[in-house]
Structure formats: C-alpha cells, structure tokens
Design a protein around this motif. Structure first.
Motif, PDB file in Angstrom:
ATOM      1  N   CYS A 174       0.829  -1.207   0.000  1.00 19.46           N
ATOM      2  CA  CYS A 174       0.000   0.000   0.000  1.00 19.46           C
ATOM      3  C   CYS A 174       0.867   1.261   0.000  1.00 19.46           C
ATOM      4  CB  CYS A 174      -0.914   0.001   1.226  1.00 19.46           C
ATOM      5  SG  CYS A 174      -2.136  -1.320   1.209  1.00 19.46           S
ATOM      6  N   VAL A 175       1.927   1.241   0.747  1.00 17.45           N
ATOM      7  CA  VAL A 175       2.824   2.395   0.797  1.00 17.45           C
ATOM      8  C   VAL A 175       3.450   2.633  -0.578  1.00 17.45           C
ATOM      9  CG1 VAL A 175       4.952   3.288   1.806  1.00 17.45           C
ATOM     10  CG2 VAL A 175       3.257   2.167   3.258  1.00 17.45           C
ATOM     11  N   GLU A 176       3.822   1.561  -1.275  1.00 19.61           N
ATOM     12  CA  GLU A 176       4.385   1.699  -2.620  1.00 19.61           C
ATOM     13  C   GLU A 176       3.367   2.323  -3.581  1.00 19.61           C
ATOM     14  OE1 GLU A 176       7.343   1.214  -3.811  1.00 19.61           O
ATOM     15  OE2 GLU A 176       8.259   0.461  -1.965  1.00 19.61           O
ATOM     16  N   ARG A 177       2.106   1.930  -3.493  1.00 22.33           N
ATOM     17  CA  ARG A 177       1.076   2.462  -4.389  1.00 22.33           C
ATOM     18  C   ARG A 177       0.803   3.943  -4.116  1.00 22.33           C
ATOM     19  NH1 ARG A 177      -4.161  -1.150  -4.555  1.00 22.33           N
ATOM     20  NH2 ARG A 177      -4.504   0.186  -6.382  1.00 22.33           N
ATOM     21  N   LEU A 178       1.054   4.378  -2.898  1.00 18.24           N
ATOM     22  CA  LEU A 178       0.795   5.770  -2.523  1.00 18.24           C
ATOM     23  C   LEU A 178       2.043   6.646  -2.594  1.00 18.24           C
ATOM     24  CD1 LEU A 178      -1.532   5.114   0.550  1.00 18.24           C
ATOM     25  CD2 LEU A 178      -2.218   5.876  -1.720  1.00 18.24           C
ATOM     26  N   GLU A 179       3.165   6.097  -3.062  1.00 20.40           N
ATOM     27  CA  GLU A 179       4.426   6.831  -3.077  1.00 20.40           C
ATOM     28  C   GLU A 179       4.349   8.071  -3.977  1.00 20.40           C
ATOM     29  OE1 GLU A 179       8.211   7.692  -1.938  1.00 20.40           O
ATOM     30  OE2 GLU A 179       7.239   5.814  -1.303  1.00 20.40           O
ATOM     31  N   ALA A 180       3.842   7.911  -5.213  1.00 21.76           N
ATOM     32  CA  ALA A 180       3.778   9.046  -6.145  1.00 21.76           C
ATOM     33  C   ALA A 180       2.824  10.128  -5.628  1.00 21.76           C
ATOM     34  CB  ALA A 180       3.320   8.560  -7.517  1.00 21.76           C
ATOM     35  N   TYR A 181       1.708   9.708  -5.062  1.00 21.84           N
ATOM     36  CA  TYR A 181       0.764  10.678  -4.498  1.00 21.84           C
ATOM     37  C   TYR A 181       1.391  11.427  -3.327  1.00 21.84           C
ATOM     38  CZ  TYR A 181      -3.274  12.388  -1.865  1.00 21.84           C
ATOM     39  OH  TYR A 181      -4.161  13.173  -1.170  1.00 21.84           O
ATOM     40  N   SER A 182       2.164  10.718  -2.519  1.00 21.65           N
ATOM     41  CA  SER A 182       2.806  11.356  -1.371  1.00 21.65           C
ATOM     42  C   SER A 182       3.807  12.411  -1.817  1.00 21.65           C
ATOM     43  CB  SER A 182       3.498  10.288  -0.513  1.00 21.65           C
ATOM     44  OG  SER A 182       4.240  10.880   0.529  1.00 21.65           O
ATOM     45  N   ARG A 183       4.603  12.111  -2.861  1.00 17.89           N
ATOM     46  CA  ARG A 183       5.571  13.101  -3.342  1.00 17.89           C
ATOM     47  C   ARG A 183       4.865  14.333  -3.899  1.00 17.89           C
ATOM     48  NH1 ARG A 183       8.333   8.489  -5.449  1.00 17.89           N
ATOM     49  NH2 ARG A 183       7.418   8.917  -7.499  1.00 17.89           N
ATOM     50  N   ALA A 184       3.793  14.117  -4.679  1.00 14.03           N
ATOM     51  CA  ALA A 184       3.054  15.259  -5.226  1.00 14.03           C
ATOM     52  C   ALA A 184       2.390  16.059  -4.112  1.00 14.03           C
ATOM     53  CB  ALA A 184       2.002  14.764  -6.222  1.00 14.03           C
ATOM     54  N   LEU A 185       1.902  15.374  -3.104  1.00 11.30           N
ATOM     55  CA  LEU A 185       1.257  16.061  -1.982  1.00 11.30           C
ATOM     56  C   LEU A 185       2.264  16.891  -1.200  1.00 11.30           C
ATOM     57  CD1 LEU A 185      -1.566  16.223  -0.666  1.00 11.30           C
ATOM     58  CD2 LEU A 185      -0.854  14.390   0.877  1.00 11.30           C
ATOM     59  N   GLY A 186       3.509  16.420  -1.127  1.00 13.45           N
ATOM     60  CA  GLY A 186       4.530  17.152  -0.401  1.00 13.45           C
ATOM     61  C   GLY A 186       4.919  18.463  -1.069  1.00 13.45           C
ATOM     62  N   LYS A 187       4.615  18.637  -2.385  1.00 14.56           N
ATOM     63  CA  LYS A 187       4.940  19.873  -3.098  1.00 14.56           C
ATOM     64  C   LYS A 187       3.825  20.908  -3.012  1.00 14.56           C
ATOM     65  CE  LYS A 187       7.754  17.382  -6.480  1.00 14.56           C
ATOM     66  NZ  LYS A 187       7.925  17.038  -7.914  1.00 14.56           N
TER      67      LYS A 187
END
Length: 514
Positions: free
Chosen positions: A88-101
């Motif tokens: 689950c963490v791997e699937r949310l990795e790209a969303y997390s990076r975009a959210l951090g910006k």
C-alpha cells in the motif's frame, strides 16, 4: 502499524488515515480473497478475566464466545499483514511526493492524479474548490479557456512557463480524472503558448493513449476542410454541418477521438489564423490519404452552394501541395455541384463559376430573349433611291478631295511622347489582384504590423483581414513557395520575398531570389 518491528515510511504518515485504511483493505482482499486462515489447534488462547470490585467473584469470558488463538504470538499473520502494508505504501508513493509539493499538504487535482485509478474521483470530489464541477461545465459548454486558467484549476505551479513538458503534465492530470484538452502535445498540431485557448472534453478511457493513424488522417481532413471553408472569409452553416457529418462518419475512430476532433474544431473556429500554419504540414501527410482529403476539400467548397474565386485558388494551392492533378479539379467541382443539384452561373470572365441551389433566386439581370419575327410587318427596299444616294456621296467625296489637297508632302510629326506612368501595384506584384496589390504597397513599409493595425488597413481597403492573409499567402506560395504573412499578433511581413522598386540600385541586385 503499532507493531514495534514495523517500519512506517513517509507516505503512510503523510496520507490521510481514512484513505490508507481503504487502500489497505482493498489490497488485503485482493491478495487474500478468502481471508487469512490461522490454525487454532495449538498456541495460547485469548482470555478475558473479569474480577468484581466487591471481590466476591471472578469470571472468565471467551471473546465472541469462542476459543480464539492469540495471533500476536504467531509470526505468519503479522508478516503477511506487513507485506500488504508495504504494498500500500508503494502504491501511494507518487501521491505522497506530489502532496509534499503542495501548499500545506492540501490535495489538488495535480496530486490526486497520482493516486491509483480507483481512488481519484472520490478524492477529487472532496476538494473544497470543486474543480471537477468546473471541468464538467467547461466540457459541456465547449467553451475555449486560457491554458493558464486550466492549469490553475488543476493546481499546477503558477510560476512555471508554458512549455511542452508543462502541457504534457497538465494533460496527464486531466486524463487521470477523465478529461482531455485540445492542447495535448501527443495530439495537437501546435503546442499552446501563453494566452492561447484550449477546449476541454470528457474521456471514456482515463488512461493516456497515443493517437491512431486513423485519427491523424481524420484530423488532417477536418482542419483542411475548415481551412477550405474559411477561404472566402466566412464559415457558412452548411459547411460546418458538412464537417460534423464527416467526423461522425469516421467508423474507425474511437468515441474519445471523435470528441477530441469536435473540440479541436471548436478551438479552430475561435482562432482561424492557426489553420494557415497547419496547411504547411500537408506535404508530410501520408500519400495514401490524399484522395480522401481531396474529396473532403471539394465537398467543403460546394457545401454552401457557392464556389468563390478564393476557394478555387485555395484548392489549387492544396492540390499542388499534395502533388495532385489540378486539371481534374474543375471537373470535380462541377461534379460536386451536380451532386448538390445546383446550377452553375459564370459571373464574369475572370471569376470562378458560382453554384446556385435551385431553390435560391439569382440576383443578376437575365439576358432578354431575342424578339420574335413579326408575321404582319414587311420590309421593302427602293433600289433606285438607294442608287441615287450612292452617286451623290461619290461626287461629294471628289469635291472635298480637291479642296483639301496639298501640293507638298508635310513632314510627319513625331508621335506624342506619353508621360511615364508611376509604378503601380500591378507592375510590382505580377499575378496579384490590383486591390490586394495596393494594400501590399502599404504593408511593405514595415516588417511587422499589430493585428489591429493590419485589420484597420484591410477594412479601409474594403477587404476582410482573413481574406487578405489567405490571398497574399496563396500568391506568395505560387511565386516563391513560401508564405508572405506569418504570425497572429504581430503579423510579420517577409519583405525579402517582395521585389524592390525600380531604381533601387545595388540593393535590388543583391536581393536573394527564390
């Protein structure tokens, strides 16, 4: 997550807990559709002991009334759950990076587009500014919007320039939530610049798909057909209906490709000048599609019931770009007129024929029929009277010749020298109609003209600005194989193509000719 040996990475901390639970539950069901079975034959059982406050009795309670094994002592269930959690963490990795910006870790359409597909729409609907509602409104209205406004709605950075990479990222964001736009670099004939408009439309397939060869062929036919329709400076409703009918008749296109073509038609109607730039790419078209393109162009020329001289010149130019025989063009135009059940009227010797539908009266003055011979009136000639008149005329000529005769032969006077006429537009621009040549004499004074100044000069000359651009570029293509006018605002005049006035000396000799 509470197990001491579980490593919690940044996406699990940054993403909302409700979304993380949903993704974990879905992943668990996908991997273990029947659940995780744990043997209860051995191992410590779960116990719940109740001690009364009075100390008078104790009670042992079985959880759910069953003898359940304490799974915290088993390694296998914990390791399986940890694998699911890491996935689950791997699937949310790209969303997390975009959210951090984003500002304050607040989700935007640009960040939500990085989520796995099943969760994008539900998360987009939770945004407070309701960008999906705006996108639905724009797509339903087919209203052109500025590329900057679309990027701001998607949550793209405002300080980035409008480049191909920026527009590609914007296209991926919109595709992720089920929308496309006409500026997508994979499909568009021209990358949008700052201030340009695009049209948004819905997609049935929320994944990026490259354009098919059928779409490229249909796109070429539609935009060239629109260029043909604007050749006379005005788009008729019959011509627009013909283009829409041809889009609907393309059976080898997907529904998303049809929607994209209709949206591209709308944005081209909003800015017809971009069609001239598209015509230059006709040389690179697949030769196998030239016949279908020619058929579309002729259908567009005859769709409104009138073939104008500008349309004929545009057809000749496009036929030459496709290396097609222009000699067959006129016969095909007449065939198209017959298919429309029209009648052909030649307005003058130097103009193309006009095709007038049978239900539309023609305003020209009809040629009167020859008078019928009268059956009662007769003509009688008095031959003796006619002979007398001839004799009197002969004597009068002899008398006058003796009176005005001169003994010496006068020296013939030299013919008068006609003053040399000033150089006109017709002398400089051979093959160009005089009224357009007169306007070109004014335009050649500067290398660039603002769009409003150009339009003012054209209207003062009694011409439409779009028609001036088409006619001058057609003339330049015929003579130099290059356009004379380029750009939207300002409009650039390629002065190196134009002949210099007589007497310009070495400058004229140094001009580079094509």
């Amino acid at each position: 997550m509470s197990h001491p040996e579980t490593q919690i990475r940044t996406p699990a901390k940054r993403v909302e807990r409700s979304l993380l639970k949903q993704v974990f539950a879905d992943e668990l069901c996908r991997r273990f559709p029947k659940g995780i079975r744990i043997s209860g034959k051995s191992g410590r059982k779960l116990r719940l002991d109740y001690h009364a406050c009075s100390g008078t009795f104790d009670l042992e309670i079985k959880p759910f009334g069953l003898d359940l094994v304490d799974v915290t002592e088993r390694k296998q269930p914990i390791s399986d759950a940890r694998l699911v959690f890491d996935a689950c963490v791997e699937r949310l990795e790209a969303y997390s990076r975009a959210l951090g910006k984003t500002n304050g870790l607040r989700p935007t359409l640009a960040s939500i587009a990085k989520l796995p597909a099943p969760y994008r729409l539900q998360e987009a609907c939770r945004l407070t500014d309701q960008p999906l509602v705006r996108l639905y409104e724009w797509s339903n209205e087919r209203r052109p919007v500025r590329i900057e406004d679309l990027a701001a709605l998607a949550g793209m950075p405002k300080d980035k320039p409008i480049t191909r990479a920026f527009v590609s990222e914007l296209s991926g964001t919109l595709v992720g939530v089920g929308f496309g736009h006409t500026g997508d670099p994979d499909y568009a004939t021209r990358i949008p610049k700052a201030g340009d408009t695009v049209v948004v439309f819905p997609l049935t397939n929320a994944t990026s798909v490259p354009p098919s060869p059928s779409y490229r062929s249909a796109q070429l036919m539609v935009l060239l057909g629109l260029l043909m329709a604007f050749a006379d400076g005005e788009l008729q409703p019959q011509e627009l209906s013909e283009i829409n009918a041809r889009i609907g008749a393309q059976s080898d296109l997907s529904e998303d490709e049809r929607q994209r073509l209709k949206a591209e038609l709308t944005v081209s109607l909003d800015n017809p000048k971009r069609l001239d730039e598209f015509a230059k790419k006709l040389k690179d078209a697949d030769p196998a599609s030239h016949a279908r393109i020619a058929e579309t162009l002729i259908a567009m020329a005859t769709a409104d019931g009138t073939v104008h001289p500008e349309e004929v010149r545009q057809l000749e130019r496009l036929f030459r770009l496709m290396s097609l025989d222009t000699a067959s063009l006129y016969g095909r135009l007449h065939d198209g007129a017959a298919a429309n059940r029209g009648r052909v009227v030649q307005t003058s010797d130097d103009e193309a024929p006009e095709i007038i539908p049978p239900d539309q009266p023609y305003s020209a003055t009809p040629i009167p029929p020859p008078p019928l011979p009268s059956s009662t009136a007769t003509v009688r000639v008095d031959t003796s009277r006619l002979e007398t008149i001839r004799e009197e005329s002969r004597k009068a000529r002899e008398l006058l010749s003796t009176i005005f005769a001169d003994d010496t032969d006068p020296t013939p006077e030299p013919p008068p020298v006609e003053p040399e006429e000033p150089e006109t537009s017709g002398d400089l621009f051979e093959g160009l109609e005089r009224r357009y040549g007169a306007l070109l004499l004014e335009l050649k004074a500067r290398g660039e003209w603002a769009a409003d100044e150009f339009a003012r000069l054209a209207r003062e000359a009694g011409l439409m600005p779009a028609a001036v651009i088409n006619v001058l570029n057609d003339w330049a293509f015929d003579i130099f194989d290059e356009p004379l006018l380029e750009g939207d605002d300002p409009i650039t005049i390629n002065l190196q193509l134009l002949p210099l006035p007589a007497g310009s000396g070495s400058q004229y000799d140094e001009r580079v000719t094509s």
